[in-house]
Design an enzyme around this catalytic site. Structure first.
Site, PDB file in Angstrom:
ATOM      1  N   ILE A 127       0.840  -1.200   0.000  1.00 20.04           N
ATOM      2  CA  ILE A 127       0.000   0.000   0.000  1.00 20.04           C
ATOM      3  C   ILE A 127       0.875   1.251   0.000  1.00 20.04           C
ATOM      4  O   ILE A 127       1.863   1.330   0.728  1.00 20.04           O
ATOM      5  CB  ILE A 127      -0.896   0.041   1.271  1.00 20.04           C
ATOM      6  N   HIS A 131       0.525   4.585   1.344  1.00 19.91           N
ATOM      7  CA  HIS A 131      -0.377   5.236   2.292  1.00 19.91           C
ATOM      8  C   HIS A 131      -0.435   6.744   2.070  1.00 19.91           C
ATOM      9  O   HIS A 131       0.559   7.361   1.704  1.00 19.91           O
ATOM     10  CB  HIS A 131       0.095   4.972   3.724  1.00 19.91           C
ATOM     11  N   GLU A 184       9.103   0.069   9.530  1.00 20.05           N
ATOM     12  CA  GLU A 184       7.867  -0.702   9.354  1.00 20.05           C
ATOM     13  C   GLU A 184       6.906   0.176   8.564  1.00 20.05           C
ATOM     14  O   GLU A 184       7.287   1.230   8.076  1.00 20.05           O
ATOM     15  CB  GLU A 184       7.308  -1.077  10.723  1.00 20.05           C
TER      16      GLU A 184
END
Lengths: 417, 478
Positions: B48, B50, B338
């Site tokens: 993704i 974001h 992360e």
């Protein structure tokens, strides 16, 4: 654009028999398109015997069975293109294929026989937890490594699923010196032929554990072991029965899926149970002039039946090409007690010949009867010592019964215990 | 020989940093412990891009996320990596969760996220009719997108190597010494690399790498996320990425299309002790099913073609650790990356390059740098004319190896011959998609093994699934 009367997609046992039958029936130009380098399909890697008992009355290996048809093809003017992948079939029966030599091919067909066979169900569909180590493969892939490439894909083997390829590979790996620790089967019965359970497992002392599945794989690089567990009647693993088995290879023989991507792209109706096309007694799909036969239509137990079915499709395609589309009046046979599916799914009552309906049962029956009922009347009732999901059964609708039917007639096949 | 810079770890951060450094006259080496790039979190995440409304304002995550999201479309165009600006939705299922949605909106505005809006139920259902009837509303982020994370890593590495960066695989750094301003990296096999600067982009192992110079500041918790990939037949169930409201453990279970047309559901979030344990668990897979159905009632794991898991290197301080080490300023941390690490990668890479160039001083630009990585030929995307032309030029493009995804022998050979090319079956799979379809390599797996052996000039039982120890075949049959 090339023009052929008949395009056969697939050069395995189904495609070859369909093409030969169509030729015999007088079809002029036929082309067979095969994606592998050689004709014969999966038979080429099935070096065990047991093929041809019904059709040839002799026991042959897979390549021997295939060779009989390959030799016959050589004696005809049927065009064969191997290493050729069909990419698309459109509504106007234009087949798009590709290979190294011709590049993209567009072939205009009067009729098409679909004979693409089936593929093995992969691990992903099974939801087995655990690592992604190497050493997890379908039984068919393992068979290719051993029989065609001549390399061992493992030494300590667990097999999940008791389909025929799994059973055959249990024996094959044992003969090659591997240790086959156990064959686990999720269901309370095997999906394979009885003769294979006897000849491939029992004769070698390989345990078959029914109602048992693999719940987890272990090992980060190469597989190091699996956890197996018994399942309850909802097929859910029972925690207290979990057991670790050390192995470097997990072979999957958990079902075959007819390869109907091309079929679906054309918009042909698919039977939800067989995962193959819905066909009539000549194996014609709901798209006129497009026929299907062999494992792409429904997964067969014996190649002999594939051949017989493909000959029907070849004849059907020939009649369509030479005689054109004839008016059909269809009756849809119904599955009664115990019967999972019927092929063909539609029967033309204007057809002058008897029609054989193939089916499989959903569980094991002992001393049961297979009953054919037409318009409320029992036409036949055959005693069977054993009926098993792993074996295909059939009933015959006699020609005179068909001749007496109307569009509102009913045909039911059921098992009576 | 002494390198100017060694980047430890060929994940998306390492690979994109390598490409940034290739823009300068520097001797750069990208050092990877395994047999291929993108072997850690970069191959197993949600893919993704974001919007950037989730991260705490003022954090490195917020800063690089918003910038990375802005950079991603151009980077993907330059590198011919599949990217789609499909937008994302954070869906609320109660009045209380609508409050969370509003908080996220406000946070997004503070972070500088463009094109945010709050939707009511009717607007939401109009956009995504397959969402549950229990939805209340959602936050729409129009700048969000999806990208193929391993292709981004592969393409960045290829482009870096084409522009002069060296790529060294199977070099697991297990010792670092520092003498006279020069580091010596020692591998588990005893090989050495000398380098003036080190960039620690070792992902899940960046804490261990950091400890090798005595820097204890990188504290990580391994957080596993499990996923299902569903068949392309259900790939268009939703067109945007559907999040549920975030919790302490992360952004929750999402339902998202992938750039390849499949549907992705997951991830779970479970803290684990073991690094590199990318096993899936039956509990995890169950959790995904339960939660994904909440967003989309018709999602079914029956359509699953595979499941996988990845490890997030969750930093204890909850933010990226980027910049020179306090122990040795020639050792630059790019750790604890992360989520939103994938989105942030282009911005993080640019920033690290800037730190390095400033630290070294007077680094001339690489005048020959070409940031464009031309797309490889992809049979399945080509028109009939393009297919015919390609086959005429190279007949190997006329031989289909992977039937499910229509991948040709030519594409597989290209993947092996590419800069930092594929050396194993999974490497071919990630570069070409051979084996990623519904049969999961049942038919083509053995053919890929044959082609690898032929092109690499070895025997087929030398070929591995993903490098050392993952051999596929043993000795010859009797």
């Amino acid at each position: 654009m090339l023009n052929y009367d008949l395009v056969v997609v697939g050069g395995g046992p189904a495609g070859m028999a369909a093409a030969l039958k169509a030729k015999e029936c007088g079809v002029d130009s036929i082309i067979v398109l095969e994606r592998a380098e050689t004709l014969g399909g999966i038979l080429e890697q099935c070096i065990h015997t047991g093929f041809g008992l019904h059709y040839f009355g002799e026991e042959l290996s897979g390549p021997e069975y295939a060779a009989k048809f390959i030799d016959q093809l050589k004696g005809t003017d049927i065009v064969v293109k191997t290493d050729t992948m069909v990419l698309d079939i459109d509504d106007d029966k234009v087949v798009t294929a590709v290979n190294k030599k011709d590049g993209l091919l567009k072939i205009n067909a009067k009729a098409i026989v679909l004979a693409m066979g089936c593929r093995e169900r992969p691990r992903g569909a099974l939801e087995i937890a655990g690592s992604r180590a190497s050493g997890i493969m379908t039984a068919g892939t393992a068979q290719k490594y051993v029989n065609l490439d001549g390399y061992m894909p493992g030494k300590k083997v667990v097999i999940l699923g008791s389909g025929d390829i799994g059973l055959i590979m249990a024996r094959r790996m044992t003969l090659e010196g591997a240790q086959v620790k156990v064959v686990c089967e999720l269901m309370p019965y095997s999906g394979g032929l009885t003769r294979n359970i006897v000849q491939c497992l029992d004769d070698f002392g390989i345990p078959l554990r029914l109602s048992t599945t693999v719940v987890e794989t272990h090992g980060t690089d190469r597989l190091e072991g699996v956890t197996i567990a018994q399942v309850d009647d909802k097929l859910q693993p029972i925690e207290s029965t979990k057991e670790y088995i050390e192995c470097d290879t997990l072979m999957l023989s958990v079902g075959l899926i007819p390869e109907n991507e091309l079929t679906k792209n054309v918009g042909i109706g698919i039977d939800r149970i067989t995962n193959g096309a819905v066909v009539d007694e000549m194996r014609q799909t709901d798209h006129k002039g497009i026929f299907a036969c062999g494992n792409v239509l429904h997964v067969h137990d014996l190649v002999d039946y594939v051949t017989l079915e493909a000959q029907i499709a070849g004849q059907g395609a020939a009649e369509f090409i030479l005689g054109g589309d004839k008016d059909a009046v269809y009756v849809t046979p119904e599955t009664g007690n115990g019967v999972r599916y019927l092929v063909p799914q539609r029967v033309n009552i204007n057809n002058k010949n008897e029609v054989k309906l193939y089916f499989r049962v959903g569980q094991i029956y002992k001393n049961a009867k297979v009953v054919l009922e037409c318009d409320g009347k029992v036409i036949s009732s055959k005693k069977k010592v054993k009926l098993a999901p792993g074996e295909m059964e059939n009933v015959v609708i006699p020609a005179d019964i068909l001749a007496g039917m109307t569009p509102d007639s009913s045909i039911v096949v059921r098992v009576e215990e | 020989m002494c390198y100017d810079v060694s980047i430890i770890g060929a994940g998306v951060i390492g690979a994109m940093t390598a490409r940034e450094l290739a823009k300068y006259e520097l001797k750069t080496v990208l050092v990877e412990a395994t047999n291929d790039v993108a072997m850690g979190a970069s191959k197993a995440n949600s893919g993704i891009v974001h919007g950037g409304f989730d991260a705490k304002p003022g954090s490195l995550k917020a800063r690089f996320n918003v910038k990375g999201c802005e950079m991603m479309p151009q980077v993907c165009r330059d590198l011919s990596v599949p990217y789609k600006n499909n937008g994302s939705l954070v869906v609320a299922f109660s009045e209380e969760e609508m409050e969370t949605v509003k908080e996220l909106y406000d946070r997004g505005i503070t972070n500088g996220v463009p094109a945010l809006s709050i939707l009511d139920k009717a607007q939401l259902k109009a956009l995504e009719p397959n969402l549950s009837d229990d939805v209340f509303g959602a936050l729409l982020s129009e700048s969000a997108g999806i990208v193929c994370p391993y292709e981004l890593t592969i393409a960045s590495t290829e482009n870096a190597v084409s522009n002069g960066v060296e790529f060294v695989r199977n070099f697991k750094v297990d010792g670092i010494s520092f003498d006279n301003g020069v580091f010596t990296l020692t591998s588990a096999d005893g090989d050495t690399i000398k380098t003036k600067y080190v960039i620690n982009a070792a992902g899940a192992h960046s804490d261990e790498i950091s400890r090798l110079i005595g820097d204890e500041s990188v504290e990580l918790i391994m957080r596993r996320g499990e996923y299902f990939i569903l068949d392309k037949a259900v790939g268009n169930l939703v067109s945007r990425t559907i999040f549920q409201c975030p919790t302490k453990m992360g952004k929750g279970i999402l339902v998202s299309p992938t750039v390849d047309g499949n549907l992705l559901i997951g991830p779970t979030a479970e803290d684990v002790d073991v690094k590199d344990d990318t096993s899936t668990t039956s509990e995890g897979l169950k959790t995904i099913k339960t939660f994904s159905v909440k967003s989309c009632p018709t999602v079914s794991a029956r359509n699953a073609i595979t499941s996988f898991s990845g490890l997030r290197a969750h930093p204890v301080n909850n933010d990226f650790i980027i910049g020179p080490s306090k122990i040795n300023p020639q050792f630059i941390q790019a750790a604890g990356i992360e989520s939103p690490g994938l989105t942030s990668a282009p911005a993080v890479a640019e920033y690290i390059a800037e730190i390095l160039v400033n630290a070294i001083g007077n680094v001339p630009e690489n005048k020959n740098f070409n940031g464009i990585r031309k797309d490889v030929f992809r049979f399945r995307h080509a028109t009939d004319e393009e297919k015919s032309a390609a086959i005429a030029e190279n007949p190997a493009y006329g031989r289909i190896i992977c039937r499910c995804e229509s991948i040709t022998e030519g594409e597989i050979i290209d993947a092996i011959k590419a800069p930092a090319g594929a050396r194993d079956v999974d490497g071919v799979k990630r570069r070409t998609r051979a084996g990623m379809g519904r049969c999961q390599g049942g038919f083509c797996g053995s053919k890929v093994v044959e082609i690898l052996a032929r092109e690499l000039g070895c025997s087929i039982n030398d070929i591995t699934k993903f490098g050392k120890g993952s051999n596929i075949l043993f000795e010859r049959t009797k």
